[in-house]
Design a protein around this motif. Structure first.
Motif, mmCIF file in Angstrom:
data_model
loop_
_atom_site.group_PDB
_atom_site.id
_atom_site.type_symbol
_atom_site.label_atom_id
_atom_site.label_comp_id
_atom_site.label_asym_id
_atom_site.label_seq_id
_atom_site.Cartn_x
_atom_site.Cartn_y
_atom_site.Cartn_z
ATOM 1 N N THR A 1 1.061 5.645 -1.787
ATOM 2 C CA THR A 1 0.582 6.542 -2.835
ATOM 3 C C THR A 1 0.980 5.985 -4.200
ATOM 4 O OG1 THR A 1 2.599 7.870 -2.860
ATOM 5 C CG2 THR A 1 0.883 8.523 -1.308
ATOM 6 N N GLU A 2 0.328 6.480 -5.224
ATOM 7 C CA GLU A 2 0.630 6.029 -6.587
ATOM 8 C C GLU A 2 2.090 6.323 -6.946
ATOM 9 O OE1 GLU A 2 -0.855 6.875 -11.189
ATOM 10 O OE2 GLU A 2 -2.103 7.520 -9.495
ATOM 11 N N ASN A 3 2.579 7.486 -6.486
ATOM 12 C CA ASN A 3 3.955 7.864 -6.768
ATOM 13 C C ASN A 3 4.944 6.946 -6.059
ATOM 14 O OD1 ASN A 3 5.943 9.741 -7.895
ATOM 15 N ND2 ASN A 3 6.319 10.312 -5.754
ATOM 16 N N THR A 4 4.640 6.574 -4.794
ATOM 17 C CA THR A 4 5.510 5.683 -4.024
ATOM 18 C C THR A 4 5.614 4.324 -4.691
ATOM 19 O OG1 THR A 4 4.927 6.799 -1.954
ATOM 20 C CG2 THR A 4 5.881 4.592 -1.783
ATOM 21 N N LEU A 5 4.451 3.809 -5.130
ATOM 22 C CA LEU A 5 4.428 2.498 -5.793
ATOM 23 C C LEU A 5 5.222 2.530 -7.111
ATOM 24 C CD1 LEU A 5 0.691 1.532 -5.193
ATOM 25 C CD2 LEU A 5 2.706 0.548 -4.071
ATOM 26 N N LYS A 6 5.082 3.646 -7.836
ATOM 27 C CA LYS A 6 5.788 3.768 -9.125
ATOM 28 C C LYS A 6 7.304 3.813 -8.921
ATOM 29 C CE LYS A 6 5.910 6.448 -13.435
ATOM 30 N NZ LYS A 6 7.342 6.302 -13.582
ATOM 31 N N SER B 1 0.839 -1.197 0.000
ATOM 32 C CA SER B 1 0.000 0.000 0.000
ATOM 33 C C SER B 1 0.873 1.245 0.000
ATOM 34 C CB SER B 1 -0.929 0.014 1.221
ATOM 35 O OG SER B 1 -0.166 0.051 2.416
ATOM 36 N N GLU C 1 8.528 0.290 -8.169
ATOM 37 C CA GLU C 1 8.533 -0.579 -9.356
ATOM 38 C C GLU C 1 9.642 -0.179 -10.335
ATOM 39 O OE1 GLU C 1 6.812 -3.400 -9.901
ATOM 40 O OE2 GLU C 1 6.201 -3.080 -7.806
ATOM 41 N N ASP C 2 9.851 1.141 -10.482
ATOM 42 C CA ASP C 2 10.924 1.611 -11.371
ATOM 43 C C ASP C 2 12.288 1.155 -10.874
ATOM 44 O OD1 ASP C 2 9.096 2.819 -12.996
ATOM 45 O OD2 ASP C 2 9.466 4.870 -12.273
#
Length: 440
Positions: free
Chosen positions: A56-61, A54, A64-65
């Protein structure tokens, strides 16, 4: 089998991620990548970022990057290891080079396959250390090669396509020649310029970079070179005039000194009394030529002594502290004083055409095409045959007799003709002597 595992060694928020290449149980190398991570998000056991469930979208991105880049780094290192050369030593230095290559678009040797990269490498890592016959190449040669490199880069940019080192062949060289011609560069200069890329590019072979098989077929060329000189009679005509303008009188004195010392303007205009040296009661000028770095010892001619004495032991003043500006001013003054002395005989030379923006070769009055180089050439021409050629070359700094003869517009046939003249003179001399005795 080689493997890669990542790790961190810091507890700081932005801990650097290290790559460890294991080749065997006792052989490995470890180096830092450019990636960082918060230790809280690092799985030490797996050697990878934790799976973030879980956030934020930015944290997840970002997570993954990072995983993607580490995967790419792993693949790149193992691929380079698989393709390694037998001579490569696999250690920390090697691993660091490979990691840097990942971020820079490829290994250095692969990047140097491209002409623009290779030329930059040659300019910074090779040219400053090049030698010729065991000596560091002259500054003038270095500047000339940098000029060529800049011209090549302009040519490649104008073609709007990237070239590899191996692309430089006869066909590309011909196009380069056309490009130089379109810039209004003199034919003789182009003939010298087109052979330099071959010298520069051939060095790539030492780096195992592919070079065109027909590169050695590229040849430079020469054009008819003007051999303008003043005769002793013409020099005397100039000497007889007293110029009211001080700079013209100064130019006249420098011309006389140049006529009897045979030096390029860059050396002539920097002569000073510190260069005087006395040998067996005679005064010589001892200098090191700027272009060739040759040391030359020049006997002081009586005409030069007169000027030095007239100027209270000093050489004439120079026209500017900047030597190139001084040469330009000197050239302008030479044309003025030659015109006032009516030195108008026609000679083969070049004049700059403002319309075409290039030099045009042809027959012109000497007073219109005279320049500072007339000093060195006049000395060489005036003393040719009168003085043994090796002695003249010791003053002018020419390396070979062929180079010297070409410089004054002569060849070995001229020397053969002079030998015949001496023989004929030797035949008639005894006869003349006998006639004189009879008359007495």
């Amino acid at each position: 089998m080689a493997t890669i595992k990542f790790s961190i060694q810091s507890k700081n928020t932005n801990a650097p991620i290290y790559a460890r290449l294991s080749i065997s149980a006792n052989k490995y190398a470890k180096r830092k990548t450019r990636e960082t991570i918060n230790p809280e998000n690092w799985n030490a056991k797996k050697g990878l970022p934790k799976n973030i469930i879980s956030g934020t979208e930015n944290t997840l991105k970002i997570s993954e990057d990072l995983k993607q880049r580490l995967s790419e780094i792993e693949t790149f290192i193992l691929e380079q290891y698989r393709k390694r050369d037998e001579t490569e030593i696999i250690n920390g230095i090697w691993l660091e080079e490979i990691i840097n290559a990942y971020y820079n678009g490829g290994r250095k040797i692969v990047q140097l396959d491209y002409l623009d990269n290779y030329l930059e490498y040659y300019k910074t890592d090779v040219l400053p250390f090049r030698t010729n016959r065991g000596k560091r190449i002259a500054d003038a040669t270095t500047k000339k090669q940098i000029t060529i490199i800049n011209k090549i880069n302009e040519f490649v940019k104008a073609g709007n396509r990237r070239l590899k080192v191996s692309d430089w062949d006869v066909s590309v060289s011909n196009k380069f020649e056309q490009f130089l011609d379109s810039q209004g560069i003199a034919k003789g200069t182009i003939g010298r310029y087109i052979k330099y890329p071959k010298t520069i590019i051939n060095h790539a072979k030492t780096l195992n970079i592919e070079v065109s098989k027909n590169i050695d077929e590229i040849k430079g060329y020469t054009t008819e070179t003007p051999t303008i000189f003043l005769t002793e009679k013409e020099l005397q005509a100039i000497q007889k005039i007293t110029f009211l303008e001080p700079q013209l009188e100064t130019a006249k004195d420098w011309l006389v000194i140049g006529f009897y010392t045979g030096q390029r303007a860059s050396d002539l205009l920097q002569m000073n009394p510190k260069m005087f040296t006395n040998i067996d009661g005679n005064t010589f000028i001892n200098l090191h030529q700027q272009k060739t770095k040759n040391g030359v010892l020049i006997p002081m001619h009586d005409e030069v002594k007169k000027i030095i004495e007239k100027r209270n032991g000093q050489f004439p003043p120079i026209f500017s502290a900047n030597i190139e500006s001084a040469k330009t001013i000197f050239n302008n003054h030479l044309r003025t004083i030659a015109k006032k002395a009516n030195i108008t005989r026609l000679d083969f030379g070049k004049k700059y055409d403002e319309t075409t923006k290039r030099f045009i070769y042809g027959q012109y009055p000497l007073c219109e095409i005279i320049s500072s180089h007339v000093c060195r050439r006049s000395f060489a021409t005036h003393n040719y045959i009168k003085v043994p050629t090796p002695i003249i070359m010791a003053v002018t700094g020419h390396k070979t007799e062929k180079e010297f003869l070409n410089y004054i517009g002569k060849d070995f046939n001229d020397q053969s003709k002079k030998i015949l003249q001496y023989w004929n003179t030797a035949k008639t001399a005894p006869e003349q002597l006998e006639q004189t005795k009879t008359a007495n």
